[in-house]
Design an enzyme around this catalytic site. Structure first.
Site, PDB file in Angstrom:
ATOM      1  CG  HIS A   1      31.517 -13.295   7.025  1.00 30.23           C
ATOM      2  ND1 HIS A   1      31.701 -12.736   5.687  1.00 30.23           N
ATOM      3  CD2 HIS A   1      32.641 -13.974   7.524  1.00 30.23           C
ATOM      4  CE1 HIS A   1      33.110 -12.766   5.587  1.00 30.23           C
ATOM      5  NE2 HIS A   1      33.327 -13.745   6.381  1.00 30.23           N
TER       6      HIS A   1
ATOM      7  CB  CYS B   1      34.817 -10.964   8.214  1.00 31.19           C
ATOM      8  SG  CYS B   1      36.290 -11.648   7.223  1.00 31.19           S
TER       9      CYS B   1
ATOM     10  CG  ASN C   1      35.537 -14.153   3.263  1.00 27.99           C
ATOM     11  OD1 ASN C   1      35.136 -12.902   3.334  1.00 27.99           O
ATOM     12  ND2 ASN C   1      36.128 -14.711   4.267  1.00 27.99           N
TER      13      ASN C   1
END
Ligand code: UT7
Length: 330
Positions: A255, A115, A285
């Protein structure tokens, strides 16, 4: 020698049409809208159509970023795609994106940094432009996590979504652009967060498929513990490297993995919620697309203006982490 100022001059994002709500997951696994919202902040996520792949999402996002930068693909010298879900294992998604954008010869490669991939990619792009190697780089973060999600595992299936974000990175007005970048990694081989089978260590067999090892496996609490430390640490480091203070941040773009991780970071950094952009409720996500989609939305919502100090911070599989500080250039 004075280094060029390098920054983002255009951004675009794209998410597929299909929406999966928490209510949809209530029909698939033993979960509830209440649990998902309280424990993660997620309300819905977007899922790609069966016949599409990461390169399709990246291509759409790239077209929007080029339009936003008022450029054509022929103005680009390099394509970098950050992804953990490329269309194929042994062909980069970036090469497929290059073809789909209708160009030849432009070099293209993928970055795999979980990520944190977009933060890593921006760091690489900045260095390549400052060294004079390339002039304009298309940096894309794109993921199709829905196709690597174990729909029988309630601990992971509710978390992830699909999407892509693209940025045109170029020299910008002196003093603007990426002021600093801090990236790091803590390598591990314990499957805290990975897809255990399908790589060179454990190619897929009937057994790995039956064990569902071809899907994401995560030790949620371990990743959580890592994230609540790494997030503020990386942000502080990058802000320090830029010669700034946390109070100088106009917008922090975290994030979007879990609202509780974001809230913990806000507390540790002592940054008020009005300076933090959150859209996890809409997308879940989306791994390396997450900070890019959030940045694109923040810009479209008028939350970023020229001269603003914008910070992207991410963490993810690897384990990796990183933070980039920008003085917004347009
Ligand atoms: O992008 C990179 C990284 N990923 C992350 O940042 C994720 C980080 N981790 C997390 O966000 C959290 O660990 C989760 C949201 C995944 C889980 O939250 P948690 O507070 O760590 O819960 P847990 O895994 O310790 O599980 C607590 C309970 C368990 O039940 P028991 O054993 O206490 O009866 C789980 O089975 O919650 C249960 N649970 C669920 N219950 C309803 C786990 N998932 C679900 C679910 N619905 N979807």
């Amino acid at each position: 020698m004075k280094l060029k100022s390098v920054g983002i001059i255009g951004i675009g994002y794209y998410v597929p049409e299909k929406i999966m709500t928490n209510a949809d997951f209530e029909k698939i696994v033993d979960t509830s809208d209440e649990w998902i919202k309280t424990m993660t902040g997620i309300e819905e996520r977007h899922y790609i159509a069966e016949d599409k792949a990461t390169s399709d999402l990246c291509t759409e996002a790239a077209k929007k970023a080029l339009e936003n930068a008022n450029l054509k693909i022929d103005d680009i010298n390099l394509i970098i795609v950050s992804t953990v879900t490329p269309d194929y294992l042994a062909q980069s998604a970036s090469c497929i994106v290059q073809k789909k954008l209708g160009v030849k010869e432009i070099p293209a490669f993928d970055i795999s940094a979980g990520c944190s991939g977009l933060v890593y990619s921006l760091t690489v792009a900045k260095g390549l432009i400052q060294s004079g190697t390339y002039d304009k780089i298309l940096v894309i973060g794109g993921e199709v996590l829905s196709k690597v999600t174990n729909m029988q595992d309630r601990g992971t299936c509710v978390l992830f979504g699909d999407g892509a974000a693209a940025m045109v990175v170029s020299e910008v007005e002196e003093g603007y652009g990426i002021l600093s970048s801090y990236i790091g990694a803590e390598g591990e081989d314990d499957h805290i967060l990975s897809i255990p089978a399908g790589g060179s260590k454990k190619p897929n067999t009937v057994e790995t498929i039956n064990n569902r090892e071809n899907f994401v496996q995560m030790n949620g609490p371990e990743v959580f513990k890592f994230a609540v430390q790494a997030f503020p640490r990386a942000t502080k480091k990058a802000v320090e490297l830029a010669g700034l203070k946390i109070a100088d941040i106009n917008l922090l773009i975290p994030h979007q993995a879990n609202i509780r991780i974001i809230e913990s970071a806000m507390k540790r950094l002592r940054i008020p919620s009005e300076k933090v952009f959150i859209n996890i409720q809409k997308y879940g996500n989306t791994s390396s697309a997450s900070t890019g989609i959030a940045m694109g939305e923040a810009l479209a919502d008028g939350k970023i203006k020229k001269g603003d100090v914008v910070v992207l911070t991410a963490f993810g599989s690897g384990l990796t982490y990183g933070s980039v500080v920008l003085k917004w250039a347009y």
